[in-house]
Scaffold this motif. Structure first.
Motif, PDB file in Angstrom:
ATOM      1  N   ILE A 158       6.289   4.778  14.240  1.00  0.00           N
ATOM      2  CA  ILE A 158       6.065   5.064  12.822  1.00  0.00           C
ATOM      3  C   ILE A 158       6.455   3.903  11.912  1.00  0.00           C
ATOM      4  CG2 ILE A 158       6.201   7.558  13.153  1.00  0.00           C
ATOM      5  CD1 ILE A 158       9.011   7.413  11.845  1.00  0.00           C
ATOM      6  N   SER A 159       6.913   2.801  12.489  1.00  0.00           N
ATOM      7  CA  SER A 159       7.148   1.602  11.673  1.00  0.00           C
ATOM      8  C   SER A 159       5.835   0.852  11.435  1.00  0.00           C
ATOM      9  CB  SER A 159       8.154   0.675  12.351  1.00  0.00           C
ATOM     10  OG  SER A 159       7.590   0.079  13.516  1.00  0.00           O
ATOM     11  N   ASN A 160       4.806   1.212  12.190  1.00  0.00           N
ATOM     12  CA  ASN A 160       3.493   0.596  12.072  1.00  0.00           C
ATOM     13  C   ASN A 160       2.703   1.295  10.968  1.00  0.00           C
ATOM     14  OD1 ASN A 160       0.517   0.534  12.650  1.00  0.00           O
ATOM     15  ND2 ASN A 160       1.206  -0.944  14.187  1.00  0.00           N
ATOM     16  N   ARG A 161       2.243   0.513  10.001  1.00  0.00           N
ATOM     17  CA  ARG A 161       1.543   1.083   8.844  1.00  0.00           C
ATOM     18  C   ARG A 161       0.313   1.888   9.255  1.00  0.00           C
ATOM     19  NH1 ARG A 161      -0.189  -1.811   3.250  1.00  0.00           N
ATOM     20  NH2 ARG A 161      -1.638  -0.229   2.576  1.00  0.00           N
ATOM     21  N   MET A 162      -0.464   1.391  10.192  1.00  0.00           N
ATOM     22  CA  MET A 162      -1.673   2.102  10.619  1.00  0.00           C
ATOM     23  C   MET A 162      -1.305   3.445  11.260  1.00  0.00           C
ATOM     24  SD  MET A 162      -3.948   0.237   9.392  1.00  0.00           S
ATOM     25  CE  MET A 162      -5.332   1.181   9.963  1.00  0.00           C
ATOM     26  N   GLU A 163      -0.217   3.460  11.992  1.00  0.00           N
ATOM     27  CA  GLU A 163       0.243   4.706  12.618  1.00  0.00           C
ATOM     28  C   GLU A 163       0.678   5.708  11.547  1.00  0.00           C
ATOM     29  OE1 GLU A 163       0.526   6.896  15.989  1.00  0.00           O
ATOM     30  OE2 GLU A 163       0.073   4.773  16.044  1.00  0.00           O
ATOM     31  N   LEU A 164       1.397   5.216  10.556  1.00  0.00           N
ATOM     32  CA  LEU A 164       1.819   6.084   9.443  1.00  0.00           C
ATOM     33  C   LEU A 164       0.622   6.664   8.711  1.00  0.00           C
ATOM     34  CD1 LEU A 164       4.793   4.165   7.792  1.00  0.00           C
ATOM     35  CD2 LEU A 164       4.870   6.381   8.913  1.00  0.00           C
ATOM     36  N   LEU A 165      -0.354   5.826   8.430  1.00  0.00           N
ATOM     37  CA  LEU A 165      -1.548   6.296   7.726  1.00  0.00           C
ATOM     38  C   LEU A 165      -2.337   7.300   8.568  1.00  0.00           C
ATOM     39  CD1 LEU A 165      -2.733   3.017   5.963  1.00  0.00           C
ATOM     40  CD2 LEU A 165      -1.673   5.026   4.910  1.00  0.00           C
ATOM     41  N   ALA A 166      -2.369   7.084   9.882  1.00  0.00           N
ATOM     42  CA  ALA A 166      -3.066   8.026  10.762  1.00  0.00           C
ATOM     43  C   ALA A 166      -2.380   9.390  10.728  1.00  0.00           C
ATOM     44  CB  ALA A 166      -3.108   7.485  12.190  1.00  0.00           C
ATOM     45  N   ILE A 167      -1.053   9.399  10.755  1.00  0.00           N
ATOM     46  CA  ILE A 167      -0.298  10.657  10.695  1.00  0.00           C
ATOM     47  C   ILE A 167      -0.514  11.326   9.339  1.00  0.00           C
ATOM     48  CG2 ILE A 167       2.014  11.688  10.742  1.00  0.00           C
ATOM     49  CD1 ILE A 167       2.774   9.296  12.653  1.00  0.00           C
ATOM     50  N   ILE A 204      -5.031   9.454   1.643  1.00  0.00           N
ATOM     51  CA  ILE A 204      -4.789   8.111   2.176  1.00  0.00           C
ATOM     52  C   ILE A 204      -5.004   7.020   1.129  1.00  0.00           C
ATOM     53  CG2 ILE A 204      -5.508   6.453   3.958  1.00  0.00           C
ATOM     54  CD1 ILE A 204      -4.004   8.998   4.917  1.00  0.00           C
ATOM     55  N   ASP A 205      -6.059   7.148   0.318  1.00  0.00           N
ATOM     56  CA  ASP A 205      -6.326   6.129  -0.707  1.00  0.00           C
ATOM     57  C   ASP A 205      -5.188   6.031  -1.715  1.00  0.00           C
ATOM     58  OD1 ASP A 205      -8.712   5.431   0.476  1.00  0.00           O
ATOM     59  OD2 ASP A 205      -9.902   6.787  -0.771  1.00  0.00           O
ATOM     60  N   ASP A 265       0.511  -0.660  -1.709  1.00  0.00           N
ATOM     61  CA  ASP A 265       0.023  -2.020  -2.010  1.00  0.00           C
ATOM     62  C   ASP A 265       0.447  -2.510  -3.394  1.00  0.00           C
ATOM     63  OD1 ASP A 265      -1.141  -2.024   0.472  1.00  0.00           O
ATOM     64  OD2 ASP A 265      -3.183  -1.637  -0.263  1.00  0.00           O
ATOM     65  N   SER A 266       0.549  -1.618  -4.350  1.00  0.00           N
ATOM     66  CA  SER A 266       0.928  -2.011  -5.711  1.00  0.00           C
ATOM     67  C   SER A 266       2.439  -2.208  -5.869  1.00  0.00           C
ATOM     68  CB  SER A 266       0.472  -0.951  -6.714  1.00  0.00           C
ATOM     69  OG  SER A 266       1.252   0.229  -6.569  1.00  0.00           O
ATOM     70  N   GLY A 267       3.206  -1.726  -4.896  1.00  0.00           N
ATOM     71  CA  GLY A 267       4.666  -1.813  -4.990  1.00  0.00           C
ATOM     72  C   GLY A 267       5.293  -0.581  -5.629  1.00  0.00           C
TER      73      GLY A 267
END
Length: 102
Positions: free
Chosen positions: A15-24, A32-33, A40-42
């Motif tokens: 879950i430290s992987n951004r793609m994995e977090l987004l998939a969950i 997701i958007d 991305d904006s902080g």
């Protein structure tokens, strides 16, 4: 959060992987958007930093900590639900101008 914990502790997902977090998050039906834009904006990081600053400001030293009465009252750690209920009830039922028992 429950699904993230399950993914990490039960399914051994990274879950430290951004793609994995987004998939969950996507599997959970989250927007997701909105999440991507916030990260991305902080804005997401700023929110976490704000929460951390507030916890230092309020003197939170353990988890969980419940803070009532504009920070004048704290319940920390393993507090029973009857104690929490009594404190909330006192704050809600306390007439204006009268001292609180909490």
């Amino acid at each position: 959060m429950q699904k993230m914990r399950r993914a990490f502790f039960v399914e051994a997902r990274d879950i430290s992987n951004r793609m994995e977090l987004l998939a969950i998050a996507e599997q959970s039906g989250l927007p997701i958007d909105v999440i991507r834009t916030s990260v991305d904006s902080g804005k997401a990081h700023a929110s976490i930093c704000s929460n951390m600053y507030k916890s230092v400001e309020l003197g939170v030293k353990s988890s969980p900590t419940l803070i009532f009465n504009e920070g004048r009252q704290k319940l920390s750690g393993n507090v029973g639900y009857r104690i929490i209920e009594a404190n909330i009830r006192e704050l809600l039922e306390n007439p204006a101008g009268q001292q609180s028992w909490c």
